[in-house]
Structure formats: structure tokens, C-alpha cells
Design a protein around this motif. Structure first.
Motif, short mmCIF file in Angstrom:
data_model
loop_
_atom_site.label_atom_id
_atom_site.label_comp_id
_atom_site.label_asym_id
_atom_site.label_seq_id
_atom_site.Cartn_x
_atom_site.Cartn_y
_atom_site.Cartn_z
N SER A 255 0.84 -1.21 0.00
CA SER A 255 0.00 0.00 0.00
C SER A 255 0.87 1.25 0.00
O SER A 255 0.57 2.24 -0.68
CB SER A 255 -0.92 0.01 1.21
OG SER A 255 -1.86 -1.05 1.15
N THR A 258 2.17 1.77 -3.45
CA THR A 258 1.12 2.31 -4.33
C THR A 258 0.90 3.80 -4.06
O THR A 258 0.77 4.60 -5.00
CB THR A 258 -0.20 1.55 -4.11
OG1 THR A 258 0.00 0.16 -4.41
CG2 THR A 258 -1.30 2.11 -5.01
N ARG A 259 0.87 4.17 -2.77
CA ARG A 259 0.69 5.59 -2.44
C ARG A 259 1.84 6.43 -2.96
O ARG A 259 1.64 7.54 -3.47
CB ARG A 259 0.57 5.76 -0.93
CG ARG A 259 -0.74 5.30 -0.35
CD ARG A 259 -0.94 5.84 1.06
NE ARG A 259 0.13 5.42 1.96
CZ ARG A 259 0.11 4.30 2.66
NH1 ARG A 259 -0.92 3.45 2.54
NH2 ARG A 259 1.10 3.99 3.47
N GLN A 260 3.04 5.90 -2.85
CA GLN A 260 4.18 6.67 -3.33
C GLN A 260 4.15 6.83 -4.84
O GLN A 260 4.43 7.92 -5.37
CB GLN A 260 5.49 5.99 -2.94
CG GLN A 260 6.72 6.69 -3.52
CD GLN A 260 8.01 6.17 -2.98
OE1 GLN A 260 8.44 6.55 -1.89
NE2 GLN A 260 8.65 5.29 -3.73
N GLU A 261 3.79 5.74 -5.51
CA GLU A 261 3.72 5.83 -6.97
C GLU A 261 2.62 6.79 -7.40
O GLU A 261 2.81 7.58 -8.34
CB GLU A 261 3.46 4.44 -7.55
CG GLU A 261 4.66 3.51 -7.39
CD GLU A 261 4.35 2.09 -7.84
OE1 GLU A 261 5.30 1.29 -7.98
OE2 GLU A 261 3.15 1.77 -8.04
N SER A 262 1.49 6.78 -6.72
CA SER A 262 0.40 7.70 -7.06
C SER A 262 0.79 9.13 -6.75
O SER A 262 0.54 10.05 -7.53
CB SER A 262 -0.87 7.32 -6.28
OG SER A 262 -1.29 6.02 -6.61
N GLY A 263 1.42 9.30 -5.59
CA GLY A 263 1.85 10.63 -5.21
C GLY A 263 2.92 11.16 -6.13
O GLY A 263 2.95 12.35 -6.48
N ALA A 265 3.29 10.41 -9.33
CA ALA A 265 2.67 10.79 -10.60
C ALA A 265 1.95 12.11 -10.48
O ALA A 265 2.02 12.97 -11.35
CB ALA A 265 1.69 9.69 -11.04
N ALA A 266 1.24 12.28 -9.32
CA ALA A 266 0.52 13.54 -9.11
C ALA A 266 1.50 14.70 -8.99
O ALA A 266 1.25 15.80 -9.49
CB ALA A 266 -0.33 13.44 -7.85
N GLU A 269 2.81 15.64 -12.37
CA GLU A 269 1.77 16.35 -13.12
C GLU A 269 1.69 17.80 -12.68
O GLU A 269 1.59 18.72 -13.49
CB GLU A 269 0.42 15.66 -12.91
CG GLU A 269 -0.76 16.35 -13.57
CD GLU A 269 -0.75 16.21 -15.08
OE1 GLU A 269 -1.42 17.03 -15.73
OE2 GLU A 269 -0.07 15.31 -15.59
#
Length: 283
Positions: A255, A258-263, A265-266, A269
């Protein structure tokens, strides 16, 4: 009983621990009748068979057919001997794990191997991790799991805490098995006999148990644990707890990844030039 490592002379302890990689040309003279390795092996045999409480220079000497005083030529004292024993107990663990199945499979294999080490040498669990031995085998175990977890891409500060969590968890779960065995030896009563006698008496002495502890009663009623009578109850239950707990911890690591990868990417961006962001929305 808690044993603290590093109670011997620091220079002599570390020199003995790292002698395999720092020793130079053998000294001339007659062949020594004993070796440090033989003494450490005998000491581990004593601790495996009788526990840390039985460990003494005299007991090790007896196992080798020598006096306790004869050992001091090779090992300065019991403090240094405990350091050497602790490190040697970890020598059979792999120094690396193939990444072919991914970091999670490697982490499970590492934890399984460490669990097995603790079952083979339960006295190791009495040596506190507050003051590590700082020997080559101990470092190799830490290096192995650190390499595995670096594959997650998590930052070093978080990885340090995950490594510590895994060590504490495996040791804690393995301690249940070690202490269950010690309880039988010390009391002469099996763990099954202990639980059978007391659980049968609880309804008599605590008739309102279900009203006072409803969550515990509900959990016990809903638990699907099936006792294999060919194995001690606590050992089997501890192993199931180990497997379930390890899975939950690694779920948490996944988890965090996943949070690090999502963060990440955000964050990328948000940092992109306005024109690029507008272009992406237009597409």
C-alpha cells in the motif's frame, strides 16, 4: 531472561567476530589444540540443549573435554562468547534472495528462514536487539532483507522502519513457540493441559464472562482455526499467526508503494509546465 550482547571487551569481541575477513598470515608455532570455532560450536550445542541459563565457560569446557580455564586462551570470557554464538547462529541463513518472484516473495522467504533459525536456536531470542552484536553474519541477514526491500522503491527512512518491524515481528512470533517449549520443561505440564484445566474452570469462577468480554467470545466462536493434534497447539497457532501477520505487514508495504507511486505521478503532473498540462487535458 534477557541477555545483552557487547558486554565483553569491544576490541577483542569485534576482532574475534571479524577474524575470518581480517586475519593475516597464521602465526608460527605448534598447532593449537582448540580453535575459536570449536568453542563456539560447543557453546551453541550447550545453549540448544539446555538454554542460555546453562551456558558457562565450564559447561562448554566439559563438552570439549577440557577445563573452563583452558578456553580463555581462545575466548576472553563469556561476554565475548555470547557475541560469537549469536552471530554464528545466523551463519546458515542465505546472504541473498533471487528477485525473480518479486520483492514480496523474497521477503516471505527471508522471514521463513529467520523463523526457522529461531526454532533451531531458541536461545537466540533471549539476546536483546537493543545492542546488536555487529558481526558479519548478523549484518548479512540485515543486508539481505534491505536489498529485498530496496526493490520496492520506498525511501530509506521508511525502509529502515520496515526492516525493524519485520525483525520485531518474526522474533515476537517465534518467541511464542520458544516460550511454549520452555514452559513445558520448567513446569512439567503440557500447554494443552494448562489450557484445558483453566478454560474448563472459567465458566465456574466467571459466570458472566460472555457479558464482560463479548468481543472475545464472538471471535472465539467465529474462529475457523482447526487444531492438528499431531502438532502442539501453541506451536501450530503461532505459525498461523506468523503467516497471517506477515501477510498483513507486506500488504501494508504494498500500500505504501502504491501511495508513493500515485503521489509521484501527481507530483510530476503538478510540476509540469502549464502548456503541457493543458495539452494533456485537450487530448
Amino acid at each position: 531472561m534477557v541477555v545483552f550482547a557487547g558486554r565483553g571487551d569491544t576490541r577483542r569481541s569485534l576482532s574475534l567476530l571479524w577474524r575470518a575477513t581480517t586475519s593475516g598470515t597464521p602465526r608460527p608455532g605448534p598447532k593449537q589444540a582448540l580453535t575459536v570455532d570449536a568453542i563456539v560450536d560447543a557453546a551453541i550445542e550447550v545453549a540448544d540443549a539446555q538454554g542460555m541459563a546453562a551456558l558457562s565457560m565450564r559447561a562448554v569446557g566439559r563438552r570439549l573435554g577440557r577445563t573452563g580455564m583452558a578456553l580463555y586462551t581462545y575466548v576472553p570470557g563469556k561476554g565475548e562468547l555470547v557475541d560469537l554464538m549469536y552471530d554464528r547462529a545466523h551463519a546458515t541463513l542465505p546472504e541473498s534472495y533471487p528477485p525473480t518472484g518479486g520483492w514480496r516473495a523474497a521477503a516471505v522467504a527471508w522471514a521463513d528462514d529467520l523463523w526457522a533459525c529461531y526454532q533451531a536456536h531458541p536461545w537466540v531470542l533471549q539476546v536483546s536487539q537493543v545492542r546488536p552484536v555487529l558481526g558479519p553474519c548478523e549484518y548479512a541477514v540485515v543486508e539481505a532483507v534491505t536489498r529485498i526491500l530496496y526493490e520496492t522503491g520506498l525511501p530509506a527512512r521508511l525502509l529502515t522502519r520496515v526492516v525493524g518491524t519485520l525483525f520485531h515481528f518474526v522474533r515476537g512470533a517465534a518467541s511464542t513457540v520458544a516460550e511454549a517449549g520452555q514452559a513445558v520443561t520448567d513446569t512439567g505440564q503440557t500447554n494443552e493441559e494448562f489450557w484445558a484445566a483453566r478454560s474448563a474452570m472459567l465458566p465456574e469462577v466467571v459466570p458472566d464472562f460472555a457479558e464482560r468480554f463479548p468481543a472475545i467470545v464472538r471471535m472465539g466462536a467465529e474462529d475457523t482455526f482447526e487444531w492438528d493434534e499431531s502438532r502442539p497447539y501453541l506451536e501450530q497457532q503461532a505459525r498461523e499467526t506468523f503467516e497471517a501477520g506477515l501477510s498483513i505487514i507486506l500488504d501494508g508495504v504494498e500500500s505504501a508503494v502504491t501511495r508513493q507511486e500515485s503521489g509521484g505521478a501527481a507530483g510530476r503532473e503538478a510540476a509540469a509546465p502549464p502548456a503541457r498540462r493543458r495539452g494533456r487535458r485537450a487530448r
